[in-house]
Design a protein around this motif. Structure first.
Motif, short mmCIF file in Angstrom:
data_model
loop_
_atom_site.label_atom_id
_atom_site.label_comp_id
_atom_site.label_asym_id
_atom_site.label_seq_id
_atom_site.Cartn_x
_atom_site.Cartn_y
_atom_site.Cartn_z
N GLU A 27 0.84 -1.20 0.00
CA GLU A 27 0.00 0.00 0.00
C GLU A 27 0.87 1.26 0.00
O GLU A 27 0.60 2.21 -0.73
CB GLU A 27 -0.90 0.00 1.24
N ILE A 28 1.95 1.24 0.78
CA ILE A 28 2.86 2.38 0.83
C ILE A 28 3.55 2.59 -0.51
O ILE A 28 3.63 3.71 -1.01
CB ILE A 28 3.89 2.21 1.97
N THR A 29 4.05 1.50 -1.13
CA THR A 29 4.72 1.64 -2.42
C THR A 29 3.74 2.12 -3.49
O THR A 29 4.12 2.91 -4.35
CB THR A 29 5.40 0.34 -2.87
N THR A 30 2.50 1.70 -3.41
CA THR A 30 1.49 2.16 -4.37
C THR A 30 1.24 3.65 -4.19
O THR A 30 1.16 4.40 -5.18
CB THR A 30 0.18 1.37 -4.20
N LYS A 31 1.12 4.09 -2.95
CA LYS A 31 0.90 5.52 -2.68
C LYS A 31 2.08 6.34 -3.18
O LYS A 31 1.90 7.43 -3.73
CB LYS A 31 0.70 5.77 -1.18
N LEU A 32 3.30 5.82 -3.00
CA LEU A 32 4.48 6.53 -3.48
C LEU A 32 4.47 6.63 -5.00
O LEU A 32 4.75 7.68 -5.57
CB LEU A 32 5.76 5.82 -3.01
N SER A 33 4.15 5.53 -5.66
CA SER A 33 4.18 5.52 -7.12
C SER A 33 3.08 6.38 -7.73
O SER A 33 3.25 6.96 -8.80
CB SER A 33 4.10 4.10 -7.66
N LEU A 34 1.95 6.50 -7.05
CA LEU A 34 0.85 7.33 -7.54
C LEU A 34 1.04 8.81 -7.18
O LEU A 34 0.33 9.67 -7.71
CB LEU A 34 -0.49 6.84 -6.98
N THR A 36 0.48 10.06 -4.17
CA THR A 36 -0.40 10.48 -3.07
C THR A 36 0.37 10.58 -1.75
O THR A 36 -0.14 11.16 -0.79
CB THR A 36 -1.59 9.52 -2.90
N MET A 37 1.58 10.03 -1.72
CA MET A 37 2.46 10.14 -0.56
C MET A 37 3.83 10.53 -1.09
O MET A 37 4.32 9.96 -2.05
CB MET A 37 2.55 8.81 0.19
N THR A 38 4.44 11.53 -0.45
CA THR A 38 5.77 11.95 -0.89
C THR A 38 6.83 11.11 -0.17
O THR A 38 6.55 10.50 0.86
CB THR A 38 6.01 13.44 -0.59
N ALA A 39 8.03 11.14 -0.72
CA ALA A 39 9.14 10.42 -0.10
C ALA A 39 9.40 10.97 1.29
O ALA A 39 9.67 10.23 2.24
CB ALA A 39 10.39 10.52 -0.96
N GLU A 40 9.28 12.29 1.43
CA GLU A 40 9.51 12.93 2.73
C GLU A 40 8.51 12.45 3.77
O GLU A 40 8.87 12.17 4.92
CB GLU A 40 9.42 14.45 2.57
N GLN A 41 7.24 12.33 3.38
CA GLN A 41 6.21 11.84 4.31
C GLN A 41 6.51 10.41 4.74
O GLN A 41 6.36 10.06 5.91
CB GLN A 41 4.84 11.89 3.65
N ALA A 42 6.92 9.58 3.79
CA ALA A 42 7.22 8.19 4.10
C ALA A 42 8.45 8.07 4.99
O ALA A 42 8.47 7.26 5.93
CB ALA A 42 7.42 7.39 2.82
N LEU A 43 9.47 8.89 4.73
CA LEU A 43 10.69 8.82 5.52
C LEU A 43 10.49 9.30 6.95
O LEU A 43 11.26 8.95 7.83
CB LEU A 43 11.82 9.60 4.83
N LYS A 44 9.44 10.08 7.18
CA LYS A 44 9.14 10.50 8.55
C LYS A 44 8.60 9.34 9.38
O LYS A 44 8.59 9.38 10.61
CB LYS A 44 8.11 11.64 8.55
N GLY A 65 9.52 8.36 -11.66
CA GLY A 65 10.73 8.85 -12.30
C GLY A 65 11.97 8.06 -11.97
O GLY A 65 13.05 8.34 -12.49
N TYR A 66 11.85 7.07 -11.08
CA TYR A 66 13.01 6.26 -10.70
C TYR A 66 12.78 4.82 -11.15
O TYR A 66 11.92 4.13 -10.64
CB TYR A 66 13.23 6.28 -9.18
N GLY A 67 13.62 4.42 -12.10
CA GLY A 67 13.62 3.04 -12.56
C GLY A 67 14.79 2.31 -11.93
O GLY A 67 15.47 2.84 -11.04
N LYS A 68 15.05 1.14 -12.43
CA LYS A 68 16.11 0.31 -11.87
C LYS A 68 17.48 0.99 -11.96
O LYS A 68 18.22 1.06 -10.98
CB LYS A 68 16.14 -1.03 -12.60
#
Length: 102
Positions: A27-34, A36-44, A65-68
């Protein structure tokens, strides 16, 4: 060291717990990819075991924007080993990661 033997009930409980954790991480990775959640929010939320135990590689790879290749290049530039988890990052590594993802 061999894995402890578990009763069928203990095994079922452990499997259910693992399924829930995987679902929340997904769910978190989906929110990041869409977006709806920023990297900063997740890292908190790194203190949360579900977020903290995510591999840095899968975390960055989930961002738009980040691939392998771009993920591996960023991790190499920041000096983060491929197998590192978010909660295992040092203070300087975390600071550099946050700055790079802004």
């Amino acid at each position: 060291m061999p894995a402890p033997t578990m009763t069928p009930e203990q095994r079922a409980k452990a499997l259910e717990k693992a399924r829930i954790v995987r679902a929340k991480r997904s769910e978190i990775t989906t929110k990041l990819s869409l977006g709806t959640m920023t990297a900063e929010q997740a890292l908190k939320k790194v203190d949360d075991p579900i977020v903290g135990r995510m591999k840095v590689k899968s975390f960055i790879n989930a961002l738009p924007g980040y691939g392998k290749v771009k993920t591996e290049k960023l991790m190499e530039e920041l000096g983060i080993p491929e197998t590192r988890r978010l909660q295992g990052l040092g203070a300087k590594q975390m600071e550099n990661l946050k700055a790079a993802l802004k």
